[in-house]
Design a protein around this motif. Structure first.
Motif, PDB file in Angstrom:
ATOM      1  N   ILE A  65       7.081 -11.656   0.049  1.00  0.00           N
ATOM      2  CA  ILE A  65       7.173 -10.212  -0.141  1.00  0.00           C
ATOM      3  C   ILE A  65       7.018  -9.525   1.204  1.00  0.00           C
ATOM      4  O   ILE A  65       6.562 -10.124   2.178  1.00  0.00           O
ATOM      5  CB  ILE A  65       6.117  -9.662  -1.133  1.00  0.00           C
ATOM      6  N   SER A  66       7.398  -8.260   1.247  1.00  0.00           N
ATOM      7  CA  SER A  66       7.197  -7.417   2.422  1.00  0.00           C
ATOM      8  C   SER A  66       6.166  -6.364   2.064  1.00  0.00           C
ATOM      9  O   SER A  66       6.254  -5.731   1.013  1.00  0.00           O
ATOM     10  CB  SER A  66       8.495  -6.713   2.820  1.00  0.00           C
TER      11      SER A  66
ATOM     12  N   GLN B  20      -6.337   6.698   6.377  1.00  0.00           N
ATOM     13  CA  GLN B  20      -5.936   6.277   5.043  1.00  0.00           C
ATOM     14  C   GLN B  20      -4.458   5.919   5.042  1.00  0.00           C
ATOM     15  O   GLN B  20      -3.634   6.636   5.608  1.00  0.00           O
ATOM     16  CB  GLN B  20      -6.211   7.383   4.027  1.00  0.00           C
ATOM     17  N   TYR B  21      -4.152   4.812   4.370  1.00  0.00           N
ATOM     18  CA  TYR B  21      -2.779   4.324   4.296  1.00  0.00           C
ATOM     19  C   TYR B  21      -2.412   3.983   2.853  1.00  0.00           C
ATOM     20  O   TYR B  21      -3.220   3.434   2.112  1.00  0.00           O
ATOM     21  CB  TYR B  21      -2.614   3.051   5.136  1.00  0.00           C
ATOM     22  N   TYR B  22      -1.184   4.317   2.484  1.00  0.00           N
ATOM     23  CA  TYR B  22      -0.634   3.816   1.236  1.00  0.00           C
ATOM     24  C   TYR B  22      -0.155   2.391   1.494  1.00  0.00           C
ATOM     25  O   TYR B  22       0.354   2.074   2.571  1.00  0.00           O
ATOM     26  CB  TYR B  22       0.565   4.653   0.776  1.00  0.00           C
ATOM     27  N   ILE B  23      -0.286   1.542   0.506  1.00  0.00           N
ATOM     28  CA  ILE B  23       0.227   0.179   0.589  1.00  0.00           C
ATOM     29  C   ILE B  23       1.546   0.149  -0.161  1.00  0.00           C
ATOM     30  O   ILE B  23       1.634   0.575  -1.314  1.00  0.00           O
ATOM     31  CB  ILE B  23      -0.761  -0.821  -0.017  1.00  0.00           C
ATOM     32  N   VAL B  24       2.586  -0.341   0.508  1.00  0.00           N
ATOM     33  CA  VAL B  24       3.926  -0.388  -0.079  1.00  0.00           C
ATOM     34  C   VAL B  24       4.378  -1.851  -0.132  1.00  0.00           C
ATOM     35  O   VAL B  24       4.376  -2.540   0.886  1.00  0.00           O
ATOM     36  CB  VAL B  24       4.930   0.436   0.760  1.00  0.00           C
ATOM     37  N   VAL B  25       4.744  -2.297  -1.329  1.00  0.00           N
ATOM     38  CA  VAL B  25       5.177  -3.681  -1.519  1.00  0.00           C
ATOM     39  C   VAL B  25       6.643  -3.681  -1.913  1.00  0.00           C
ATOM     40  O   VAL B  25       7.069  -2.951  -2.800  1.00  0.00           O
ATOM     41  CB  VAL B  25       4.344  -4.373  -2.620  1.00  0.00           C
ATOM     42  N   LYS B  26       7.406  -4.530  -1.217  1.00  0.00           N
ATOM     43  CA  LYS B  26       8.831  -4.697  -1.536  1.00  0.00           C
ATOM     44  C   LYS B  26       9.089  -6.173  -1.811  1.00  0.00           C
ATOM     45  O   LYS B  26       8.557  -7.052  -1.141  1.00  0.00           O
ATOM     46  CB  LYS B  26       9.708  -4.244  -0.370  1.00  0.00           C
ATOM     47  N   HIS B  27       9.920  -6.410  -2.803  1.00  0.00           N
ATOM     48  CA  HIS B  27      10.299  -7.768  -3.183  1.00  0.00           C
ATOM     49  C   HIS B  27      11.800  -7.792  -3.414  1.00  0.00           C
ATOM     50  O   HIS B  27      12.371  -6.787  -3.844  1.00  0.00           O
ATOM     51  CB  HIS B  27       9.535  -8.168  -4.456  1.00  0.00           C
ATOM     52  N   ARG B  28      12.415  -8.891  -3.175  1.00  0.00           N
ATOM     53  CA  ARG B  28      13.873  -9.003  -3.270  1.00  0.00           C
ATOM     54  C   ARG B  28      14.411  -8.735  -4.665  1.00  0.00           C
ATOM     55  O   ARG B  28      15.560  -8.375  -4.841  1.00  0.00           O
ATOM     56  CB  ARG B  28      14.315 -10.390  -2.809  1.00  0.00           C
ATOM     57  N   ASN B  29      13.558  -8.899  -5.683  1.00  0.00           N
ATOM     58  CA  ASN B  29      14.033  -8.797  -7.052  1.00  0.00           C
ATOM     59  C   ASN B  29      13.199  -7.792  -7.856  1.00  0.00           C
ATOM     60  O   ASN B  29      12.959  -7.977  -9.036  1.00  0.00           O
ATOM     61  CB  ASN B  29      13.964 -10.179  -7.713  1.00  0.00           C
TER      62      ASN B  29
ATOM     63  N   ILE C 110      11.472  -3.392  -7.846  1.00  0.00           N
ATOM     64  CA  ILE C 110      11.478  -2.065  -7.250  1.00  0.00           C
ATOM     65  C   ILE C 110      10.320  -1.946  -6.262  1.00  0.00           C
ATOM     66  O   ILE C 110       9.306  -2.634  -6.381  1.00  0.00           O
ATOM     67  CB  ILE C 110      11.398  -0.949  -8.318  1.00  0.00           C
ATOM     68  N   GLU C 111      10.482  -1.090  -5.289  1.00  0.00           N
ATOM     69  CA  GLU C 111       9.432  -0.826  -4.323  1.00  0.00           C
ATOM     70  C   GLU C 111       8.219  -0.248  -5.051  1.00  0.00           C
ATOM     71  O   GLU C 111       8.356   0.624  -5.906  1.00  0.00           O
ATOM     72  CB  GLU C 111       9.951   0.167  -3.290  1.00  0.00           C
TER      73      GLU C 111
END
Length: 86
Positions: free
Chosen positions: A15-16, A53-62, A64-65
């Motif tokens: 994942i990204s 403070q940071y939002y955590i954003v997860v991206k996966h190839r299959n 939705i963000e």
């Protein structure tokens, strides 16, 4: 399912993950790494500013963000976030 049952029996997928500054909404880099079959992963961001403070954003190839609902306050270089907690 695992990526490689012989050499990587506990690695599930890749994942990204990126961190987005909650004040400016600017990204502070993207880290690509793997998650385990237990759903855990470790992602290192060298450019974090403690006390921000940071939002955590997860991206996966299959998929939705996905963003964390609230920003996470980073007081130290190490933080833990659980996406299963409301």
């Amino acid at each position: 399912a695992v990526l490689d049952p012989v050499n990587l029996p506990f690695v599930c997928d890749s994942i990204s993950v990126s961190l987005v500054d909650s004040a400016s909404l600017q990204s502070h880099g993207v880290v690509n790494d793997v998650i385990s079959t237990a759903g855990t992963g470790s992602f290192y961001f060298g450019s974090l500013m403690p006390g921000k403070q940071y939002y955590i954003v997860v991206k996966h190839r299959n998929s939705i963000e996905t963003w964390s609902k609230n920003p996470l306050l980073f007081l130290t270089p190490t933080s833990v976030f659980d996406f299963t907690t409301p």
